[in-house]
Design a protein around this motif. Structure first.
Motif: not given
Ligand code: NAD
Length: 267
Positions: A2, A70-71, A88, A93-94, A117, A248, A251-252
């Motif tokens: 990530i 991504e974050v 973001s 983007v998270a 987001t 972590k 993002v999902t």
């Protein structure tokens, strides 16, 4: 792996997040952002954090870094964090926001932006404190109106907002468990001949001294006994570890606004 963009990267929390990510698995620093007039701009953020070069320059605008990750992990101030969330959410983007001191109007804006987001916002990223939020609510529900609730928080001399976001959330949690309206029953400090304490009030006391990382105590005072729930942060590492756990996790997730209670499955 990530890819994380750290905003406020040269700050106390930003620096701790950078060094904790370097030791963590499954996540890496891919962007580092500071205020546009920061003296360390264009230097490698690994060097700024005392870790040696990691190939990520410090930039003065989140827009320049957003495509690299991504974050976003942001520990700055409410205005800057709102801009981070705006950028973001515009880029899918998270975001993980640890900043405290948002006004109710700013919180509305956060909730609006988080529809575009996925965002974790928590005034305290530590696992212990989030467990404390759950526990004090349960204690309040059991003890009900017979016990006076007082909240005491202590932080370092550099802290800008007061009471801490964590103390405010503890107050709101207890008030809601007791079916009280926190803005109405919160009493922020006491001075002079103010008369007896009312049963409904929730007292909020603040200490600022030296380098205290963050202590929070919730006192349930009865007649003949008192119960205290105390959390003490020994270093900033626990906040950084919580923020990485949140990054972590988030993002999902589907779009929306989450807190550490969601991340830690405490709900
Ligand atoms: P700090 O002042 O050390 O760091 C803030 C950083 O933000 C500074 O380096 C500053 O230069 C930077 N900044 C200012 N404007 C910026 C901009 N436009 N773009 C990018 N960066 C910018 O403060 P700190 O002690 O690291 O705390 C930061 C925030 O995090 C505070 O709101 C604090 O209350 C909060 N905090 C939250 C937790 C938690 O667990 N949620 C824990 C500790 C601190």
């Amino acid at each position: 792996m990530i890819k994380a963009i750290v905003v406020g990267a040269a700050g106390r929390m930003g620096g701790t997040v950078i060094s904790t990510i370097q030791e963590a698995e499954g996540i890496e620093v891919s962007g580092a952002v500071e205020r546009p007039d920061h003296p360390f701009l264009n230097r490698d953020i690994g060097e700024v954090a005392g870790l040696g070069e990691i190939g990520v320059p410090l930039v003065g605008d989140i827009q320049r870094a957003i495509k690299a990750g991504e974050v976003v992990i942001d520990f700055t101030n409410p205005e800057v964090s709102l801009r981070s969330l705006e950028v973001s959410s515009g880029s899918g983007v998270a975001a993980v926001i640890g900043t405290t001191g948002f006004t109710p109007q700013q919180m509305e804006k956060v909730a609006q932006l988080a529809k575009e987001t996925r965002c974790v916002l928590s005034p305290n990223m530590s696992v212990g404190v989030n467990l404390m939020f759950k526990i004090v609510g349960e204690i309040a529900r059991i003890l009900r109106d017979d016990y006076d609730v007082e909240i005491v928080e202590a932080h370092h001399r550099f802290k800008k907002d007061s009471p801490s976001g964590t103390a405010m959330k503890l107050g709101e949690t207890v008030a809601s468990a007791l079916n009280r309206d926190f803005p109405q029953v919160g009493v922020f400090g006491r001075r002079g001949v103010i008369g007896e304490r009312t049963p409904q009030e929730i007292g909020m006391q603040v200490v600022r001294a030296g380098d205290i990382v963050g202590d929070h105590t919730v006192i349930f005072g009865g007649l003949g006994e008192r119960l205290e729930v105390i959390h003490r942060s020994h270093s900033r590492d626990n906040f950084a570890r919580g923020a990485i756990r949140a990054a972590k996790w988030v993002v999902t997730q589907p779009n929306g606004l989450y807190d550490m209670g969601d991340v830690l499955s405490l709900k």
